[in-house]
Design a protein around this motif. Structure first.
Motif, PDB file in Angstrom:
ATOM      1  N   SER A   1      48.334  -1.899  12.634  1.00  0.00           N
ATOM      2  CA  SER A   1      49.236  -0.940  13.270  1.00  0.00           C
ATOM      3  C   SER A   1      50.616  -1.539  13.498  1.00  0.00           C
ATOM      4  CB  SER A   1      48.642  -0.469  14.603  1.00  0.00           C
ATOM      5  OG  SER A   1      47.403   0.191  14.395  1.00  0.00           O
TER       6      SER A   1
ATOM      7  N   ARG B   1      49.335  -3.851   5.824  1.00  0.00           N
ATOM      8  CA  ARG B   1      48.579  -2.912   6.639  1.00  0.00           C
ATOM      9  C   ARG B   1      47.299  -2.464   5.932  1.00  0.00           C
ATOM     10  NH1 ARG B   1      48.684   3.369   6.491  1.00  0.00           N
ATOM     11  NH2 ARG B   1      47.572   3.858   8.407  1.00  0.00           N
TER      12      ARG B   1
ATOM     13  N   SER C   1      43.725  -2.219   7.661  1.00  0.00           N
ATOM     14  CA  SER C   1      43.577  -0.958   8.398  1.00  0.00           C
ATOM     15  C   SER C   1      42.240  -0.268   8.197  1.00  0.00           C
ATOM     16  CB  SER C   1      44.708   0.007   8.007  1.00  0.00           C
ATOM     17  OG  SER C   1      44.595   0.385   6.650  1.00  0.00           O
TER      18      SER C   1
ATOM     19  N   GLY D   1      51.307   4.071  14.647  1.00  0.00           N
ATOM     20  CA  GLY D   1      50.958   2.706  15.021  1.00  0.00           C
ATOM     21  C   GLY D   1      50.728   2.550  16.514  1.00  0.00           C
TER      22      GLY D   1
ATOM     23  N   LYS E   1      47.420   4.237  17.611  1.00  0.00           N
ATOM     24  CA  LYS E   1      46.250   3.492  17.131  1.00  0.00           C
ATOM     25  C   LYS E   1      45.993   2.239  17.967  1.00  0.00           C
ATOM     26  CE  LYS E   1      45.720   4.984  12.336  1.00  0.00           C
ATOM     27  NZ  LYS E   1      44.253   5.127  12.349  1.00  0.00           N
TER      28      LYS E   1
END
Length: 395
Positions: A286, A308, A312, A371, A374
């Motif tokens: 994030s 990412r 992720s 971001g 999250k």
């Protein structure tokens, strides 16, 4: 059951390939029809809302129905979507098809077939193997999506050969329909299998745990809806003037990195636990996404987005394994659906907002919002579930 798992893996690969090019073709097709980012966001919202409604309905009847039949119906809907989508042009009609159909603007673990496949996979996996089985399932899906991303450049080759651009894009939807037929052939060869019969509600003793997870997962999905891959592709098109072929190459590497993170997630989960793996791989991803919003040029942005991607999705197989572990076997189809539906509903809200934000002076705002939300989700998950262990972590 081992043969059934392999067939489910292959079907996941076919659907992943279809989703891989569909998420890139969708915004390109909408743009070619003359629609803007707001319209693309609205179609993404319609698609995710329809997915949520259908997934909820299937999850509620799955404990009392033949899972194989439900998967065949889902594959049939996928084929119908691919046939109808390129033959409508009005925004309202496109939204209706997106709502009813299976086009997924956010490649990954959303869709009516996903909870059904999860339930069947969990039936054939022992506790100690369950995370590894789901990691392989996710790995195959991501690698196939990566290959599908490369296939999204096919319209440019067809256009160079003299085919009209709009016609070339429509052909990709017909390929999507064909892959739905191929998936149906695989599902047809699965054994007739029913979830455990039950006279009570689909969710029993694990209801409270499942609802808490569903609420948290919906926060994560709402955040993710701001950067569904169709909108991320659109941001790259508009912010850095990326071509269709370049976007396909980027999403290929993005999906490939995500794919190889899945077995790493399974390995890590055995050592630090499922919840810790979900949280402590997710937070850095994030941070990279937020930084990408402020990237001064294309290369920095792509580099941050690839970093990412490498982290992720490590929560995908671990999250699925965790849900299947903390409920009883009879509750698994309903639990898979109940945790998936809020994700679809929540993720359906944010694309329309993100589409509007993409037209503002700071087009990277959806990445920042995603971001930040999250990170908040990860901290809440850690606080709420760090003491609830799956069987393999308590034995």
């Amino acid at each position: 059951m081992r043969v059934s798992i392999i067939r489910l893996y292959v079907a996941r690969g076919l659907r992943g390939f279809a989703d891989g090019f569909a998420i890139i073709i969708l915004p390109a097709y909408m743009t070619e029809l003359g629609y803007d980012a707001v319209a693309v966001g609205l179609i993404a919202t319609a698609s995710l809302l329809g997915t949520a409604v259908l997934t909820l309905g299937v999850g509620m009847i799955a404990p009392r129905r033949d899972l194989r039949l439900l998967m065949l119906l889902g594959a049939g809907l996928m084929s119908a979507t691919g046939l109808v989508f390129p033959n409508v042009g009005h925004l309202v009609l496109i939204a209706v098809v997106a709502f009813i159909g299976t086009i997924n603007p956010s490649a990954g673990d959303l869709g009516v077939l996903v909870p059904l496949e999860h339930a069947m996979l969990a039936r054939g996996a022992a506790d100690q193997d369950r995370t590894r089985v789901f990691a392989r399932y996710s790995l195959i899906g991501a690698l196939s999506a990566a290959a599908g991303s490369l296939a999204s450049s096919l319209p440019e080759f067809l256009t160079a050969a003299g085919v009209a651009n709009l016609a070339a894009l429509r052909l990709m939807f017909y390929l999507y329909a064909a892959l739905g037929v191929a998936s149906a052939i695989l599902y047809r060869r699965l054994p007739t299998t029913q979830a455990q019969q039950q006279s009570h509600a689909p969710l029993g003793p694990s209801r409270r745990t499942v609802y808490k997870l569903a609420i948290l997962f919906s926060v994560d999905a709402f955040a993710g809806g701001f950067v569904v891959q169709s909108l991320l592709a659109l941001w790259l098109f508009q912010r850095f003037d990326l071509s269709l072929a370049q976007a396909g190459l980027f999403f290929f590497w993005s999906s490939t990195l995500s794919a190889f993170s899945y077995p790493v997630a399974a390995w890590l989960a055995k050592r630090v636990g499922l919840v810790n793996t979900m949280v402590f791989t997710h937070i850095p991803s994030s941070v990279f996404l937020i930084l990408a919003a402020f990237a001064p040029n294309l290369y920095v942005a792509l580099g941050l987005l690839l970093l990412r991607a490498a982290l992720s999705q490590m929560d995908v197989p671990t999250r699925t394994s965790y849900v299947m572990a903390v409920v009883t076997p009879a509750e698994r189809p309903a639990a898979a659906s109940v945790t998936a539906v809020p994700r679809s509903l929540a993720s359906a809200i944010s694309p329309a907002i993100a589409g509007a934000l993409l037209t503002t002076t700071f087009s990277g705002l959806p990445l920042v919002i995603c971001g930040a939300l999250k990170i908040a989700y990860d901290l809440a998950l850690l606080f709420s579930f760090r003491h609830i262990k799956p069987p393999e972590e308590t034995s």
